[in-house]
Scaffold this motif. Structure first.
Motif, PDB file in Angstrom:
ATOM      1  N   LYS A 426       0.827  -1.211   0.000  1.00 48.20           N
ATOM      2  CA  LYS A 426       0.000   0.000   0.000  1.00 48.20           C
ATOM      3  C   LYS A 426       0.862   1.262   0.000  1.00 48.20           C
ATOM      4  O   LYS A 426       0.522   2.256  -0.652  1.00 48.20           O
ATOM      5  N   LEU A 427       1.986   1.234   0.714  1.00 44.17           N
ATOM      6  CA  LEU A 427       2.902   2.371   0.684  1.00 44.17           C
ATOM      7  C   LEU A 427       3.416   2.612  -0.735  1.00 44.17           C
ATOM      8  O   LEU A 427       3.504   3.760  -1.199  1.00 44.17           O
ATOM      9  N   ARG A 428       3.753   1.537  -1.419  1.00 45.34           N
ATOM     10  CA  ARG A 428       4.240   1.640  -2.814  1.00 45.34           C
ATOM     11  C   ARG A 428       3.140   2.186  -3.731  1.00 45.34           C
ATOM     12  O   ARG A 428       3.380   3.050  -4.582  1.00 45.34           O
ATOM     13  N   ASN A 429       1.929   1.707  -3.547  1.00 44.95           N
ATOM     14  CA  ASN A 429       0.825   2.131  -4.411  1.00 44.95           C
ATOM     15  C   ASN A 429       0.445   3.590  -4.199  1.00 44.95           C
ATOM     16  O   ASN A 429       0.016   4.274  -5.133  1.00 44.95           O
ATOM     17  N   ASP A 430       0.577   4.052  -2.959  1.00 43.71           N
ATOM     18  CA  ASP A 430       0.051   5.372  -2.601  1.00 43.71           C
ATOM     19  C   ASP A 430       1.000   6.529  -2.889  1.00 43.71           C
ATOM     20  O   ASP A 430       0.597   7.690  -2.824  1.00 43.71           O
ATOM     21  N   SER A 431       2.257   6.229  -3.191  1.00 47.15           N
ATOM     22  CA  SER A 431       3.223   7.303  -3.406  1.00 47.15           C
ATOM     23  C   SER A 431       3.387   7.613  -4.888  1.00 47.15           C
ATOM     24  O   SER A 431       3.721   6.724  -5.694  1.00 47.15           O
ATOM     25  N   ASP A 432       3.178   8.863  -5.248  1.00 50.26           N
ATOM     26  CA  ASP A 432       3.348   9.293  -6.634  1.00 50.26           C
ATOM     27  C   ASP A 432       4.825   9.513  -6.975  1.00 50.26           C
ATOM     28  O   ASP A 432       5.171   9.748  -8.128  1.00 50.26           O
ATOM     29  N   ALA A 433       5.706   9.405  -5.967  1.00 44.42           N
ATOM     30  CA  ALA A 433       7.141   9.589  -6.216  1.00 44.42           C
ATOM     31  C   ALA A 433       7.665   8.590  -7.240  1.00 44.42           C
ATOM     32  O   ALA A 433       8.589   8.897  -8.006  1.00 44.42           O
ATOM     33  N   PHE A 434       7.053   7.390  -7.273  1.00 47.42           N
ATOM     34  CA  PHE A 434       7.550   6.327  -8.157  1.00 47.42           C
ATOM     35  C   PHE A 434       7.272   6.596  -9.631  1.00 47.42           C
ATOM     36  O   PHE A 434       7.726   5.841 -10.501  1.00 47.42           O
ATOM     37  N   GLU A 450      16.223   6.012  -4.228  1.00 47.55           N
ATOM     38  CA  GLU A 450      15.347   7.174  -4.064  1.00 47.55           C
ATOM     39  C   GLU A 450      14.537   7.433  -5.329  1.00 47.55           C
ATOM     40  O   GLU A 450      15.028   7.225  -6.445  1.00 47.55           O
ATOM     41  N   TRP A 451      13.315   7.887  -5.125  1.00 49.25           N
ATOM     42  CA  TRP A 451      12.447   8.345  -6.205  1.00 49.25           C
ATOM     43  C   TRP A 451      11.953   9.743  -5.880  1.00 49.25           C
ATOM     44  O   TRP A 451      11.564  10.020  -4.740  1.00 49.25           O
ATOM     45  N   GLN A 452      11.953  10.631  -6.886  1.00 48.56           N
ATOM     46  CA  GLN A 452      11.432  11.975  -6.664  1.00 48.56           C
ATOM     47  C   GLN A 452      10.581  12.406  -7.846  1.00 48.56           C
ATOM     48  O   GLN A 452      10.967  12.272  -9.003  1.00 48.56           O
ATOM     49  N   GLN A 454       8.563  15.817  -8.452  1.00 51.80           N
ATOM     50  CA  GLN A 454       8.257  17.165  -7.953  1.00 51.80           C
ATOM     51  C   GLN A 454       8.407  17.185  -6.423  1.00 51.80           C
ATOM     52  O   GLN A 454       9.493  16.965  -5.922  1.00 51.80           O
ATOM     53  N   HIS A 455       7.327  17.401  -5.686  1.00 53.21           N
ATOM     54  CA  HIS A 455       7.437  17.503  -4.222  1.00 53.21           C
ATOM     55  C   HIS A 455       7.335  16.146  -3.519  1.00 53.21           C
ATOM     56  O   HIS A 455       7.503  16.065  -2.302  1.00 53.21           O
ATOM     57  N   GLU A 456       7.056  15.083  -4.276  1.00 57.21           N
ATOM     58  CA  GLU A 456       6.927  13.748  -3.687  1.00 57.21           C
ATOM     59  C   GLU A 456       8.295  13.057  -3.675  1.00 57.21           C
ATOM     60  O   GLU A 456       8.975  12.993  -4.703  1.00 57.21           O
ATOM     61  N   LEU A 457       8.673  12.529  -2.528  1.00 60.92           N
ATOM     62  CA  LEU A 457       9.953  11.838  -2.386  1.00 60.92           C
ATOM     63  C   LEU A 457       9.748  10.534  -1.640  1.00 60.92           C
ATOM     64  O   LEU A 457       9.030  10.485  -0.633  1.00 60.92           O
ATOM     65  N   ALA A 458      10.353   9.462  -2.131  1.00 59.38           N
ATOM     66  CA  ALA A 458      10.333   8.164  -1.445  1.00 59.38           C
ATOM     67  C   ALA A 458      11.751   7.623  -1.437  1.00 59.38           C
ATOM     68  O   ALA A 458      12.456   7.684  -2.457  1.00 59.38           O
ATOM     69  N   SER A 459      12.197   7.107  -0.296  1.00 60.09           N
ATOM     70  CA  SER A 459      13.557   6.569  -0.230  1.00 60.09           C
ATOM     71  C   SER A 459      13.597   5.300   0.605  1.00 60.09           C
ATOM     72  O   SER A 459      12.762   5.081   1.497  1.00 60.09           O
ATOM     73  N   LEU A 460      14.556   4.460   0.273  1.00 61.67           N
ATOM     74  CA  LEU A 460      14.832   3.235   1.017  1.00 61.67           C
ATOM     75  C   LEU A 460      16.316   3.203   1.312  1.00 61.67           C
ATOM     76  O   LEU A 460      17.138   3.314   0.394  1.00 61.67           O
ATOM     77  N   LYS A 461      16.661   3.050   2.580  1.00 64.46           N
ATOM     78  CA  LYS A 461      18.067   2.952   2.987  1.00 64.46           C
ATOM     79  C   LYS A 461      18.267   1.622   3.710  1.00 64.46           C
ATOM     80  O   LYS A 461      17.583   1.344   4.702  1.00 64.46           O
ATOM     81  N   VAL A 462      19.189   0.819   3.207  1.00 65.12           N
ATOM     82  CA  VAL A 462      19.444  -0.512   3.746  1.00 65.12           C
ATOM     83  C   VAL A 462      20.886  -0.597   4.223  1.00 65.12           C
ATOM     84  O   VAL A 462      21.816  -0.207   3.498  1.00 65.12           O
ATOM     85  N   ASP A 463      21.081  -1.098   5.442  1.00 66.78           N
ATOM     86  CA  ASP A 463      22.412  -1.375   5.981  1.00 66.78           C
ATOM     87  C   ASP A 463      22.457  -2.861   6.303  1.00 66.78           C
ATOM     88  O   ASP A 463      21.879  -3.321   7.293  1.00 66.78           O
ATOM     89  N   LEU A 464      23.108  -3.627   5.455  1.00 68.08           N
ATOM     90  CA  LEU A 464      23.094  -5.085   5.584  1.00 68.08           C
ATOM     91  C   LEU A 464      23.881  -5.563   6.795  1.00 68.08           C
ATOM     92  O   LEU A 464      23.507  -6.561   7.420  1.00 68.08           O
ATOM     93  N   GLN A 470      15.226   1.281   6.273  1.00 68.50           N
ATOM     94  CA  GLN A 470      14.365   2.406   6.652  1.00 68.50           C
ATOM     95  C   GLN A 470      13.709   3.008   5.416  1.00 68.50           C
ATOM     96  O   GLN A 470      14.351   3.234   4.394  1.00 68.50           O
ATOM     97  N   LEU A 471      12.405   3.233   5.524  1.00 68.50           N
ATOM     98  CA  LEU A 471      11.626   3.861   4.468  1.00 68.50           C
ATOM     99  C   LEU A 471      11.336   5.305   4.839  1.00 68.50           C
ATOM    100  O   LEU A 471      11.107   5.613   6.016  1.00 68.50           O
ATOM    101  N   SER A 472      11.302   6.168   3.833  1.00 66.01           N
ATOM    102  CA  SER A 472      10.940   7.561   4.066  1.00 66.01           C
ATOM    103  C   SER A 472      10.058   8.027   2.919  1.00 66.01           C
ATOM    104  O   SER A 472      10.377   7.804   1.744  1.00 66.01           O
ATOM    105  N   PHE A 473       8.927   8.654   3.278  1.00 63.97           N
ATOM    106  CA  PHE A 473       8.002   9.210   2.291  1.00 63.97           C
ATOM    107  C   PHE A 473       7.704  10.655   2.682  1.00 63.97           C
ATOM    108  O   PHE A 473       7.329  10.922   3.825  1.00 63.97           O
ATOM    109  N   SER A 474       7.870  11.559   1.728  1.00 57.51           N
ATOM    110  CA  SER A 474       7.613  12.964   2.058  1.00 57.51           C
ATOM    111  C   SER A 474       6.965  13.678   0.889  1.00 57.51           C
ATOM    112  O   SER A 474       7.104  13.284  -0.272  1.00 57.51           O
TER     113      SER A 474
END
Length: 489
Positions: A426-434, A450-452, A454-464, A470-474
């Motif tokens: 649902k997080l993936r579907n709801d973000s227009d950043a993609f 990261e995907w951007q 315009q003003h929509e930003l989605a990021s994934l940061k992985v530390d193996l 960590q996910l971030s949506f703004s």
């Protein structure tokens, strides 16, 4: 095609019933999860030797699943993908049975590809060695006509799947009939099954030749004229996939599943990072499908280097066998009547050792990779290997093709890892950043995607090494940060 998550499923194996029940599941228990659904072969019969990929009648919906009308009703609410089985048809089909009975006098004689069509004087060993094979046996199966004549028919996969001569009028009419039925009944996306094998020429690999590209392009144009788009289903070296992507609507990113496993097993992102910088953008992403986990797509081919080297491929396969406690080994390679020797048969969840966080991390990487994500029903429900079904059928792929009831589906939906995956979808579907621009960077054990837009930003940061993601949506109004592990709570 909408840039939202799609489901891959058999109608019967997911619901215990048919198309009407599948729509009910999509509308209710799966509400908000999927914009489209790839319904795996629903043609007669669904229970042939290759789970519907060997149709006796490609133009008939198996009555146990429903009707074309039932399919059309799904298509009114979801983007429906269906398989055009381009390369072959069942040996039990009316057309081939007529050929066996009437031989050269059959109106379908030219519909089926024979050794003499490509090699009039017979095939030499050198020519046979040049052919790209998905199985270790001959590409021909001798069939006896009613007259007693023995004819070598081309059978790329099994002796029950007779290759179509798609360049003849009868072969074209066969495919045209199915294409028109798809368009009439609400199919929007066509998966060109095994299209890379469709055109054969003497002295070539008989796989993804120039003539094959032209054939796929022609099929795509036909589909476009009928209001549909096409997906080329091709397992091959990653450079072949890049080349194919330039000539078709979309391809599958089959390199992604083994690369994500390698990344999580080795705790090193370098191979994955390289691929994400060069991978086709017009793709569908998967981790699992009705087939096994592809290995050839990430590995070397002859003197061509792969995304992973031979030792890394061996380590990857062995780790899957270890994580699955040897179950995948029983279903892979020469075991269990396998058609494809370049795939490991195992659920993706079991390939990751049933590790919930590792599994969600794999899905998060998939959802952030370029392309439209698809999730197989076994992956959606984090199913274990179905060893009982494997032992019953002795078909390797069945380890990842469980038969479920609606009651069992509801129980699986209540598992923490499945609840977490549903939130992630649902997080993936709801973000227009993609729908914007993609950026990826990292090294060693850290990865940032990261995907951007315009003003929509989605990021994934992985530390193996730290075992964190960590996910971030703004957007202009708010910023939301989610630790992936929290989706399991």
């Amino acid at each position: 095609m909408k840039n939202q998550v799609q489901l891959i499923t058999y109608a019967d194996r997911l619901t215990g019933n048919g198309l009407t029940q599948l729509k009910q599941l999509l509308d209710e228990s799966f509400a908000g999860l999927f914009s489209g659904v790839h319904i795996l072969p629903f043609y007669y019969p669904i229970d042939g030797s290759d789970a519907g990929f060997d149709p006796i009648d490609h133009a008939q919906v198996d009555s146990r699943l429903g009707t074309w009308q039932a399919l059309s009703e799904i298509g009114q609410h979801y983007e429906v993908m269906a398989d055009l089985i381009v390369n072959h048809v069942s040996a039990q089909s009316h057309e081939f049975q007529d050929v066996l009975e009437q031989g050269h006098q059959s109106p379908y004689w030219s519909m089926f590809l024979k050794e003499t069509d490509v090699f009039p004087s017979g095939i030499t060993q050198a020519q046979a060695n040049a052919i790209f094979r998905p199985r270790p046996t001959s590409c021909f199966s001798p069939k006896k006509l009613a007259s007693g004549e023995l004819v070598n028919f081309w059978t790329t996969f099994t002796d029950n799947q007779i290759d179509i001569n798609v360049e003849t009028d009868s072969g074209k009419r066969y495919l045209d009939k199915v294409l028109n039925l798809f368009a009439t009944n609400g199919v929007k996306i066509i998966r060109l099954d095994a299209a890379g094998f469709a055109i054969k020429r003497a002295g070539t690999s008989c796989f993804m030749t120039d003539e094959t590209f032209a054939f796929i392009k022609q099929l795509a144009e036909q589909a476009h004229n009928l209001g549909m788009e096409t997906i080329a289903e091709i397992h091959s070296h990653y450079k072949t996939q890049i080349a194919v992507a330039k000539k078709v609507d979309r391809v599958y990113d089959f390199a992604l599943p083994p690369l994500i496993l390698h990344t999580l097993f080795s705790k090193n992102v370098d191979a994955l990072l390289y691929w994400l910088t060069i991978a086709p953008r017009n793709c569908l992403t998967v981790l699992d499908t009705h087939d096994g986990i592809g290995i050839v797509d990430a590995g070397p081919e002859g003197d061509k280097a792969g995304l992973l080297n031979a030792n890394e491929i061996d380590d990857l396969v062995q780790q899957i066998h270890i994580n699955s406690q040897g179950e995948s080994l029983k279903a892979t390679g020469a075991a269990a009547s396998n058609v494809d020797l370049y795939q490991v048969n195992c659920t993706y969840y079991d390939a990751l050792g049933k590790d919930d966080l590792a599994y969600l991390t794999a899905r998060a990487i998939q959802f952030f990779a370029p392309g439209v994500p698809q999730v197989y029903y076994g992956g959606l429900l984090a199913l274990h290997n179905d060893v009982a079904l494997l032992e019953k059928t002795q078909v390797g792929r069945d380890i990842n093709r469980s038969y479920l009831s609606l009651e069992q589906v509801e129980k699986h939906l209540d598992k923490p890892v499945v609840k977490g995956l549903r939130k992630l979808i649902k997080l993936r579907n709801d973000s227009d950043a993609f729908n914007g621009d993609f950026l990826v960077h990292g090294s060693n054990s850290t990865l940032s995607m990261e995907w951007q837009n315009q003003h929509e930003l989605a990021s994934l940061k992985v530390d193996l090494m730290a075992g964190t993601a960590q996910l971030s949506f703004s957007n202009a109004k708010q910023n939301t940060v989610i630790n992936l592990v929290d989706l399991l709570n």
